[in-house]
Design an enzyme around this catalytic site. Structure first.
Site, PDB file in Angstrom:
ATOM      1  N   SER A 131       0.848  -1.185   0.000  1.00 17.87           N
ATOM      2  CA  SER A 131       0.000   0.000   0.000  1.00 17.87           C
ATOM      3  C   SER A 131       0.890   1.243   0.000  1.00 17.87           C
ATOM      4  O   SER A 131       1.690   1.422  -0.902  1.00 17.87           O
ATOM      5  CB  SER A 131      -0.959  -0.035   1.194  1.00 17.87           C
ATOM      6  OG  SER A 131      -2.011   0.878   1.035  1.00 17.87           O
TER       7      SER A 131
ATOM      8  N   ASP B 243      -9.603  -3.563  -5.858  1.00 16.86           N
ATOM      9  CA  ASP B 243      -9.069  -2.697  -4.803  1.00 16.86           C
ATOM     10  C   ASP B 243      -9.601  -1.277  -4.987  1.00 16.86           C
ATOM     11  O   ASP B 243      -9.475  -0.688  -6.059  1.00 16.86           O
ATOM     12  CB  ASP B 243      -7.539  -2.699  -4.876  1.00 16.86           C
ATOM     13  CG  ASP B 243      -6.874  -2.087  -3.663  1.00 16.86           C
ATOM     14  OD1 ASP B 243      -7.551  -1.366  -2.907  1.00 16.86           O
ATOM     15  OD2 ASP B 243      -5.678  -2.335  -3.472  1.00 16.86           O
TER      16      ASP B 243
ATOM     17  N   HIS C 157      -8.058  -4.902  -1.694  1.00 20.54           N
ATOM     18  CA  HIS C 157      -6.823  -4.404  -1.096  1.00 20.54           C
ATOM     19  C   HIS C 157      -6.117  -5.462  -0.246  1.00 20.54           C
ATOM     20  O   HIS C 157      -4.900  -5.474  -0.161  1.00 20.54           O
ATOM     21  CB  HIS C 157      -7.146  -3.182  -0.235  1.00 20.54           C
ATOM     22  CG  HIS C 157      -5.962  -2.325   0.077  1.00 20.54           C
ATOM     23  ND1 HIS C 157      -5.250  -1.648  -0.885  1.00 20.54           N
ATOM     24  CD2 HIS C 157      -5.358  -2.016   1.258  1.00 20.54           C
ATOM     25  CE1 HIS C 157      -4.267  -0.963  -0.317  1.00 20.54           C
ATOM     26  NE2 HIS C 157      -4.302  -1.174   0.974  1.00 20.54           N
TER      27      HIS C 157
END
Length: 685
Positions: free
Chosen positions: A544, A630, A664
């Protein structure tokens, strides 16, 4: 739009696309990959997946071996330590061969004060994740919220990974799931005291949680009432019920500013009342405690202070604990006779206890020099015992009950590690690197005893460094498969995170963001200088915002690393932050800056953006991983990055793996997670 080479990776077509800001025109030849509905995009992603599978097929036997090691060390049929709430003990069971947890409860027996060690008679299965997931490639549970009277369960499910949930309500007395159905909900919910109303949140088109609704049980969702709506696109909203069950809290917050509203839980149709109007740059949280609201805040207190105000007529803040620079107060939890403060000092977490009506306090003590501790689930308000979680790099996750009066700690459970795990066979260390500006950066290290400090050991260095999120020392069963093969594992506690207090965060954001990247390189250099490893043995990993870190250090110091693993990486930040129509962009301006308005921010972000700065150098081997659904880091960021790396620096080796049915967090089931990422991920009780 994609060329498949006979013995090589796919090559993405180049299609000219221009953007101009602040007099700077940029050509993005791979912008077309952002069109998720374009069949050529999907074809390219599938081609990349096929190439990654082919390029790593020689590792199949090793993957199977490591997966077997994880399974053999994991007690697959297990349960969490039961948590008491009212007349029941609540816990989650896992069963061998099943991907998801089973949420259960059993009645509290007369005179029973300690949690049972097994389900026992009278067990009720509240929710079986395996049944809910049946027939779906992906499954995620959002809210799991039992009403104060224990009669109702609100739960929400996501079957795509886009974090938009469908909320349902179950009558726990009959087992019936009501016809009530709320779609496109976000995380979070709160019951009114009488369980007649359920508060929940929905998101706007940019996936921003912005509305709080009130749903009356048994009524159609079309009749639900908007309780609160936040128009400022910088702010998220959250909702919850206080531990005392006296108030519904509506938390409104941006990255640097917050505001809290309350609704009496026994009067759910009341209008929300503000505790303190928002003030730019002032953050505060609220916890109900008897006649007062406790307020943890940073008003003229960078590392936060604790105050209170009247619960009947909120107004002036009265100081309870003044700021102590260097001791970051992170959260406050109130119980009927005690207050527990979670804090951070010298790079370690801690707990401070204050008895009601007293100014005296004590810190809970722990035996290891390197550890992580925090409050666990504590739903009961009238208690003098709290549940905490404790771990270190060598101590498996441990659950303790702490008597707040006697200070006695009782170990309720330590995560079983099958196969004869012996912590004495491993060592953990705290090292320090020095950044270019003289700042000392802590590094947590774990290795098997006997690993030579001669530069010959392979080392995996993990980093994040954003949003004041701290990567504290923790134990991992999958990591043992690395350590037992002589790999050293290290965490770089770099600026931008919160490990060393609020200033640590401030010095790694906005126009100081490059500190995050140079700190990580400094940590890598220190590990090499300390003979822990060598550049040709050093692999970096992050996900991330930590994936942005990976892309940045690949450009900044490619010679420092042998390999880089970037999970759901935020590697095209400038393009994303320039587009306020994309999910979550506006909320991010207070973290990264607003390049639309500021030419200085634009130039600064462009100077470190991994995608903008790819050049023809010898990069380390790079694996990027993403999820097609995501909503936090869109799949096309790593996709474009790998395409540009391959086109610009063709001598390198680059792989892209996209989960076509996930978001995600990657694969949702615990076995799938082990197979996909067996060295790091773990999903268990």
């Amino acid at each position: 739009m994609t060329t498949n080479l006979p013995d090589g990776p796919p090559v993405a077509a180049r299609v000219t696309s221009e953007r101009t800001h602040h007099g700077d025109t940029v050509i993005d030849e791979f912008a077309w990959l952002a069109d998720k509905d374009n069949p050529d995009t999907i074809a390219y992603l599938k081609a990349e997946n096929a190439w990654t599978e082919r390029a790593t097929e020689h590792l199949g036997a090793l993957r199977d071996t490591i997966f077997g090691e994880i399974k053999s060390r994991t007690l697959e049929t297990d349960l969490t330590v039961p948590v008491r709430k009212g007349a029941y003990w609540y816990y989650v069971r896992t069963e061998e061969g099943k991907q998801y947890g089973i949420h259960c409860r059993v009645p509290v027996r007369p005179g029973e004060t300690a949690p049972p060690t097994e389900g026992g008679p009278g067990e009720e299965v509240l929710l079986d994740g395996n049944e809910l997931a049946e027939g779906h490639e992906f499954f995620q549970l959002g809210t799991f919220d039992v009403s104060p009277d224990g009669h109702w369960l609100a739960f929400s499910t996501d079957y795509t990974g886009d974090e938009r949930f469908t909320v349902r309500i179950k009558d726990l007395r009959t087992g019936e799931v009501l016809a009530d159905e709320i779609t496109d909900a976000a995380y979070g919910s709160a019951w009114s005291l009488d369980a007649s109303a359920l508060f929940y949140i929905t998101v706007d088109d940019a996936w921003r949680p912005y509305r709080v609704w009130r749903h009356l049980v048994g009524r159609p969702a079309a009749e639900d009432t908007i309780v609160f709506e936040e128009p400022d696109e910088r702010f998220f909203v959250g909702v919850g019920l206080t531990r005392s069950e006296k108030f519904i809290l509506i938390d409104v917050h941006s990255k640097i500013t917050s505001e809290v509203y309350v609704i009496p839980a026994d009067a759910p149709t009341s209008e929300p009342a503000v505790i303190a109007p928002r003030q730019q740059g002032v953050e505060y949280t609220v916890e109900h405690h008897g006649h007062r609201f406790l307020i943890l805040h940073n008003r003229e207190a960078e590392d936060f202070a604790l105050a209170y105000t009247s619960a009947d007529a909120p107004g002036e803040w009265v100081e309870l604990i003044a700021e102590q620079p260097g001791i970051r107060l992170e959260s406050v939890d109130s119980f009927q006779r005690h207050v527990v403060i979670s804090l951070r000092k010298d790079g370690l977490t801690g707990l401070r206890v204050i008895a009601d009506g007293s100014t005296d306090s004590y810190d809970v003590e722990f035996p290891e020099p390197l550890y992580s501790v925090g409050l666990s689930s504590n739903p009961e308000y009238d208690t003098s015992t709290v549940r905490i979680g404790y771990t270190s790099m060598i101590t498996p996750d441990s659950v303790y009950d702490v008597d707040l009066v006697t200070r006695e700690m009782t170990l309720r459970k330590q995560r079983p590690v099958l196969g004869g795990y012996d912590p004495e066979q491993y060592d953990q260390f705290r090292e320090w690197a020095q950044a270019d500006d003289g700042t000392r950066i802590p590094i947590s290290i774990v290795a098997r005893k006997g690993v030579q400090r001669d530069g010959s050991a392979p080392l995996l260095l993990y980093g994040y460094g954003s949003y004041e999120y701290s990567i504290d020392p923790y134990f991992s069963i999958p990591r043992l498969s690395l350590l037992d093969r002589g790999v050293v594992y290290a965490i770089a506690h770099i600026r931008g995170g919160g490990e060393m207090g609020r200033r640590w965060y401030e010095d790694g954001k906005l126009l100081a963001k490059r500190n995050t990247f140079t700190d990580f390189v400094a940590c890598a250099d220190a590990l090499v200088k300390g003979a822990w490893t060598a550049p040709d043995r050093l692999v970096a990993r992050g996900g991330s915002a930590g994936g942005l870190l990976m892309g940045a250090v690949a450009n900044l110091a490619p010679e420092t690393f042998a390999g880089i693993v970037a999970q759901v990486p935020f590697v095209d930040p400038l393009t994303t932050i320039l587009d306020p129509s994309l999910p979550l962009t506006v909320t991010e301006w207070e973290e990264w800056g607003n390049p639309l308005e500021s030419a200085d921010v634009y130039r600064y972000m462009k100077s470190y953006s991994p995608y903008e700065n790819v050049r023809d150098v010898r990069y380390p081997k790079i694996l990027a991983m993403s999820g097609l659904n995501d909503t936090r880091v869109l799949y096309h960021e790593p996709t474009k990055w790998i395409a540009r790396l391959r086109a610009t620096a063709p001598q390198g080796s680059y792989l892209l793996k996209t989960e076509m049915g996930a978001g995600h967090g990657g694969p949702s089931g615990r076995y799938d997670a082990w197979k996909e990422d067996p060295k790091i991920k773990y999903s268990g009780p």
